[in-house]
Design a protein around this motif. Structure first.
Motif, PDB file in Angstrom:
ATOM      1  N   LYS A 177       0.843  -1.198   0.000  1.00 53.62           N
ATOM      2  CA  LYS A 177       0.000   0.000   0.000  1.00 53.62           C
ATOM      3  C   LYS A 177       0.871   1.238   0.000  1.00 53.62           C
ATOM      4  O   LYS A 177       1.992   1.245   0.492  1.00 53.62           O
ATOM      5  N   THR A 178       0.337   2.298  -0.571  1.00 56.23           N
ATOM      6  CA  THR A 178       1.042   3.579  -0.625  1.00 56.23           C
ATOM      7  C   THR A 178       0.336   4.558   0.301  1.00 56.23           C
ATOM      8  O   THR A 178      -0.899   4.649   0.286  1.00 56.23           O
ATOM      9  N   LYS A 179       1.104   5.285   1.107  1.00 57.28           N
ATOM     10  CA  LYS A 179       0.546   6.288   2.012  1.00 57.28           C
ATOM     11  C   LYS A 179       1.202   7.623   1.738  1.00 57.28           C
ATOM     12  O   LYS A 179       2.405   7.702   1.507  1.00 57.28           O
ATOM     13  N   VAL A 180       0.408   8.679   1.789  1.00 58.42           N
ATOM     14  CA  VAL A 180       0.936  10.031   1.684  1.00 58.42           C
ATOM     15  C   VAL A 180       1.071  10.556   3.105  1.00 58.42           C
ATOM     16  O   VAL A 180       0.096  10.623   3.851  1.00 58.42           O
ATOM     17  N   VAL A 181       2.299  10.917   3.466  1.00 58.32           N
ATOM     18  CA  VAL A 181       2.578  11.359   4.824  1.00 58.32           C
ATOM     19  C   VAL A 181       3.088  12.795   4.753  1.00 58.32           C
ATOM     20  O   VAL A 181       4.018  13.099   4.013  1.00 58.32           O
ATOM     21  N   SER A 182       2.459  13.673   5.515  1.00 58.00           N
ATOM     22  CA  SER A 182       2.924  15.060   5.584  1.00 58.00           C
ATOM     23  C   SER A 182       3.475  15.328   6.982  1.00 58.00           C
ATOM     24  O   SER A 182       3.479  14.454   7.841  1.00 58.00           O
ATOM     25  N   GLY A 183       3.904  16.541   7.205  1.00 60.85           N
ATOM     26  CA  GLY A 183       4.435  16.910   8.517  1.00 60.85           C
ATOM     27  C   GLY A 183       3.380  16.939   9.600  1.00 60.85           C
ATOM     28  O   GLY A 183       3.677  16.833  10.782  1.00 60.85           O
ATOM     29  N   ASN A 184       2.105  17.086   9.205  1.00 64.02           N
ATOM     30  CA  ASN A 184       1.024  17.185  10.183  1.00 64.02           C
ATOM     31  C   ASN A 184       0.332  15.855  10.447  1.00 64.02           C
ATOM     32  O   ASN A 184      -0.609  15.795  11.223  1.00 64.02           O
ATOM     33  N   THR A 185       0.764  14.790   9.791  1.00 63.10           N
ATOM     34  CA  THR A 185       0.139  13.483   9.969  1.00 63.10           C
ATOM     35  C   THR A 185       0.444  12.954  11.371  1.00 63.10           C
ATOM     36  O   THR A 185       1.592  12.954  11.798  1.00 63.10           O
ATOM     37  N   PRO A 186      -0.587  12.481  12.093  1.00 62.75           N
ATOM     38  CA  PRO A 186      -0.329  11.921  13.434  1.00 62.75           C
ATOM     39  C   PRO A 186       0.533  10.667  13.333  1.00 62.75           C
ATOM     40  O   PRO A 186       0.574   9.991  12.306  1.00 62.75           O
ATOM     41  N   LEU A 187       1.216  10.348  14.424  1.00 60.66           N
ATOM     42  CA  LEU A 187       2.136   9.216  14.424  1.00 60.66           C
ATOM     43  C   LEU A 187       1.453   7.901  14.093  1.00 60.66           C
ATOM     44  O   LEU A 187       2.006   7.065  13.374  1.00 60.66           O
ATOM     45  N   ASN A 188       0.251   7.697  14.588  1.00 59.44           N
ATOM     46  CA  ASN A 188      -0.409   6.409  14.364  1.00 59.44           C
ATOM     47  C   ASN A 188      -0.903   6.242  12.933  1.00 59.44           C
ATOM     48  O   ASN A 188      -1.284   5.158  12.539  1.00 59.44           O
ATOM     49  N   LYS A 189      -0.866   7.296  12.136  1.00 56.98           N
ATOM     50  CA  LYS A 189      -1.286   7.216  10.739  1.00 56.98           C
ATOM     51  C   LYS A 189      -0.097   7.256   9.783  1.00 56.98           C
ATOM     52  O   LYS A 189      -0.271   7.178   8.582  1.00 56.98           O
ATOM     53  N   GLN A 190       1.102   7.404  10.291  1.00 52.58           N
ATOM     54  CA  GLN A 190       2.284   7.475   9.429  1.00 52.58           C
ATOM     55  C   GLN A 190       2.676   6.095   8.946  1.00 52.58           C
ATOM     56  O   GLN A 190       2.194   5.080   9.442  1.00 52.58           O
TER      57      GLN A 190
END
Length: 104
Positions: free
Chosen positions: A65-78
């Motif tokens: 799976k591919t996830k888009v992670v930004s600086g504001n993404t919470p840790l549990n969603k990274q």
């Protein structure tokens, strides 16, 4: 006339009490020794016995799976594996297993 020119000790150097400092050094050494070598009568913290894991670890749930992670993404969603007890993200499965099993 010799009395008039006699010099006095005007340097006012401190005279060290050797016995007092020897006693303080011995006390300090005893305290350090007690900290390094606790006696059997001191209170020892008891740890819980190991418990079997209740739930299965699904290490392949995000495989491919591919996830888009930004600086504001919470840790549990990274991206990676999230540990809720430590509130940290571990990037690979081998380190995650070591972390969960208590090696790191």
């Amino acid at each position: 006339m010799t009395e008039k020119f006699q010099s006095k000790n005007q340097t006012k150097r401190k005279e060290w009490d050797l016995e007092e400092y020897r006693r303080k050094a011995l006390e300090r050494e005893e305290k350090e020794w007690e900290l390094k070598n606790p006696s059997r009568s001191s209170i020892i913290a008891r740890r819980e016995y190991l418990k079997a894991r209740e739930g299965a670890l699904d290490l392949t749930r995000n495989l491919g799976k591919t996830k888009v992670v930004s600086g504001n993404t919470p840790l549990n969603k990274q991206g990676g594996f999230y540990c809720p007890e430590c509130d940290c993200v571990i990037k690979d499965s081998a380190n995650y297993l070591d972390h969960i099993n208590g090696k790191k």
